[in-house]
Write an enzyme that holds these catalytic residues in place. Sequence first.
Site, PDB file in Angstrom:
ATOM      1  N   ALA A   1      -9.736   4.063   1.209  1.00 23.99           N
ATOM      2  CA  ALA A   1     -10.984   4.350   0.510  1.00 23.99           C
ATOM      3  C   ALA A   1     -11.040   5.828   0.149  1.00 23.99           C
ATOM      4  CB  ALA A   1     -12.174   3.958   1.388  1.00 23.99           C
ATOM      5  N   LYS A   2     -10.691   6.648   1.123  1.00 21.66           N
ATOM      6  CA  LYS A   2     -10.766   8.100   0.942  1.00 21.66           C
ATOM      7  C   LYS A   2      -9.768   8.598  -0.090  1.00 21.66           C
ATOM      8  CE  LYS A   2      -8.923  10.719   4.192  1.00 21.66           C
ATOM      9  NZ  LYS A   2      -8.753  11.229   5.560  1.00 21.66           N
TER      10      LYS A   2
ATOM     11  N   ASP B   1      -1.616  -5.545  -6.533  1.00 20.51           N
ATOM     12  CA  ASP B   1      -0.254  -5.083  -6.284  1.00 20.51           C
ATOM     13  C   ASP B   1      -0.222  -3.780  -7.052  1.00 20.51           C
ATOM     14  OD1 ASP B   1       2.510  -4.457  -6.845  1.00 20.51           O
ATOM     15  OD2 ASP B   1       2.956  -6.397  -5.935  1.00 20.51           O
ATOM     16  N   HIS B   2      -0.288  -2.649  -6.344  1.00 22.02           N
ATOM     17  CA  HIS B   2      -0.570  -1.408  -7.071  1.00 22.02           C
ATOM     18  C   HIS B   2       0.540  -1.036  -8.061  1.00 22.02           C
ATOM     19  CE1 HIS B   2       1.921   0.653  -4.042  1.00 22.02           C
ATOM     20  NE2 HIS B   2       1.972   1.663  -4.875  1.00 22.02           N
TER      21      HIS B   2
ATOM     22  N   HIS C   1       6.043  -6.018  -4.733  1.00 23.06           N
ATOM     23  CA  HIS C   1       6.272  -5.064  -5.828  1.00 23.06           C
ATOM     24  C   HIS C   1       7.543  -5.355  -6.627  1.00 23.06           C
ATOM     25  CE1 HIS C   1       3.141  -3.002  -3.818  1.00 23.06           C
ATOM     26  NE2 HIS C   1       3.866  -2.353  -2.937  1.00 23.06           N
TER      27      HIS C   1
ATOM     28  N   LYS D   1      12.989  10.025  -4.533  1.00 24.68           N
ATOM     29  CA  LYS D   1      11.856   9.138  -4.788  1.00 24.68           C
ATOM     30  C   LYS D   1      11.945   8.751  -6.255  1.00 24.68           C
ATOM     31  CE  LYS D   1       7.587   7.384  -4.639  1.00 24.68           C
ATOM     32  NZ  LYS D   1       7.351   6.107  -3.971  1.00 24.68           N
TER      33      LYS D   1
HETATM   34  C1  BG6 Z   1       3.384   0.328  -0.463  1.00 27.79           C
HETATM   35  C2  BG6 Z   1       4.290   0.132   0.712  1.00 27.79           C
HETATM   36  O1  BG6 Z   1       2.903  -0.915  -0.901  1.00 27.79           O
HETATM   37  O2  BG6 Z   1       4.101   0.964  -1.518  1.00 27.79           O
HETATM   38  C3  BG6 Z   1       4.848   1.478   1.164  1.00 27.79           C
HETATM   39  O3  BG6 Z   1       3.571  -0.475   1.772  1.00 27.79           O
HETATM   40  C4  BG6 Z   1       5.497   2.196   0.020  1.00 27.79           C
HETATM   41  O4  BG6 Z   1       5.766   1.293   2.226  1.00 27.79           O
HETATM   42  C5  BG6 Z   1       4.579   2.256  -1.178  1.00 27.79           C
HETATM   43  O5  BG6 Z   1       5.810   3.503   0.454  1.00 27.79           O
HETATM   44  C6  BG6 Z   1       5.310   2.816  -2.390  1.00 27.79           C
HETATM   45  O6  BG6 Z   1       4.394   3.026  -3.420  1.00 27.79           O
HETATM   46  P1  BG6 Z   1       4.566   4.185  -4.474  1.00 27.79           P
HETATM   47  O7  BG6 Z   1       3.456   4.001  -5.437  1.00 27.79           O
HETATM   48  O8  BG6 Z   1       4.529   5.472  -3.718  1.00 27.79           O
HETATM   49  O9  BG6 Z   1       5.922   4.004  -5.108  1.00 27.79           O
END
Ligand code: BG6
Length: 484
Positions: free
Chosen positions: A16-17, A179-180, A242, A347
């Site tokens: 939330a934060k 699913d972000h 994802h 990353k």
């Molecule tokens: C999350 C996972 O859904 O997605 C994490 O639980 C992962 O383990 C993260 O680090 C990765 O998301 P992003 O947006 O940083 O690539």
Amino acid sequence: MEAMTFVLFGATGDLAKRKIYPALYNLYVDEKMPKAFSVIGLGRREVSDVDFQARVEESLHTFSRRSPEDAAKVRDFLGAFRYTSLNNKKVEDYKKLLEVVERREQELGIPQNRMFYLSVAPEFFEPIAENIKESGLGSGKGWKRLIIEKPFGHDLSSARRLNEKLSNTFAENEIYRIDHFLGKPMVQNMEVFSATNPVIQALWGNHYVSNIQITASETVGVEERAAYYDQSGAVRDMFQNHMLQLLMMVALHLPKKSSPEEIRFKKKSTAEALIPLLQEKLNENIVRAQYRAGELQGKPVVAYVDEPGVEATSQNDTYFAARVFLDDPFWNEVPFYIRTGKRLSEKSTRIVVEFKRPLNTGIPVDENLDANLLIIDIGPKEGIRIQLNAKSPMHHDTIEPMELSYSSSYDNVPEAYENLIFDALRGDATFFAHWDEVELSWKWVQHILDAFTANEVPLHYYEAGTEGPKAAEELLAQDGNEWH
Ligand code: BG6
């Protein structure tokens, strides 16, 4: 957009934060919130409205992409926030909550449209949904919607059970499963990109595509999440959701920009087309691995099993790769290579489409040339690159790869959560996971998980800070390919 009440379970939590309040505020500044709305934050602790609003404000200062400098605007925004303490499992508390919600609806003169956002641990999903129904919160005169975060189940049977429970209170078209990755701008762009560019459209499919590689590589380790992650691993945490969602998005082949229903229908067809990996061939097609100690960005990092909270004998997967085929004439015989892992060298989330050489045109092409690639960079930097071959200006008779690249010139693009909450508020479910997709994804990974449990899949190791285990390279080398 219709006025509504945003009921947030887990209002004092981390998500939330970091994500939800900043997303709401950014939408507010961009005039993408309804004219009138109320937010009711819920948590176990007793917190006064004033303290709650102060917390929300603090989160805007730390995490919002829109500067909260305009004091009057921030004050107006915070004025919509109220807090109520609630025990997720006590129906009487929900009755109290109903009174608060109704009171605010009357004060603001808004319809009984209610958005329930569950930013809580998964064991609370079922009791919350049940209590929303029992208390009458879910039977207002307006619409009701549920936003829910992953993990959506721990395996196929728990996912089904959870869905059944939620379905007692919410219809499928009222459930927005976040699913972000589907909120990331480049992922949202995928359908438009292939449907609106004739050049891409002409090349999409197995005539010209040799293979598609989907990578989500992370430098972070297990962080403070060992209790969750050691029970989940890369397959549950990243792959089932994802990674398979990215596969569904990239495999879309729609003739034009399409409606949410068409997109979801197509995604479901792709999930149905996932060819199950034969048990006896499982190990030829997947790689399960865990990181050992290594070095990342010049600093030593410990092995997974030495992370705080992780069992010293843990066999958990922190890396997973697979070769996947679709039973779809359009993608027939095109391997989708998918990999994801923690504590890797960089990353990066990206999709690489490798084109055939030579094409199926009869025109001979030197097979030693580099392949043409289309690279979709999903994050952290967004962009699209095309790799072609060109004559070197320096060395006669030398052909070298060159890159045409586009990287987004917008430096303040909406975040995934912002895009998704906005869509949910206006009732557009395009970029949310439908139950069919979730179930089919679980189905596909379930026998892999079973094979893990039965110890039928070797656990490989990789040094932290590298590109992953050797076995993942060999997976592609079998087909004469390599990771890009
Ligand atoms: C999350 C996972 O859904 O997605 C994490 O639980 C992962 O383990 C993260 O680090 C990765 O998301 P992003 O947006 O940083 O690539």
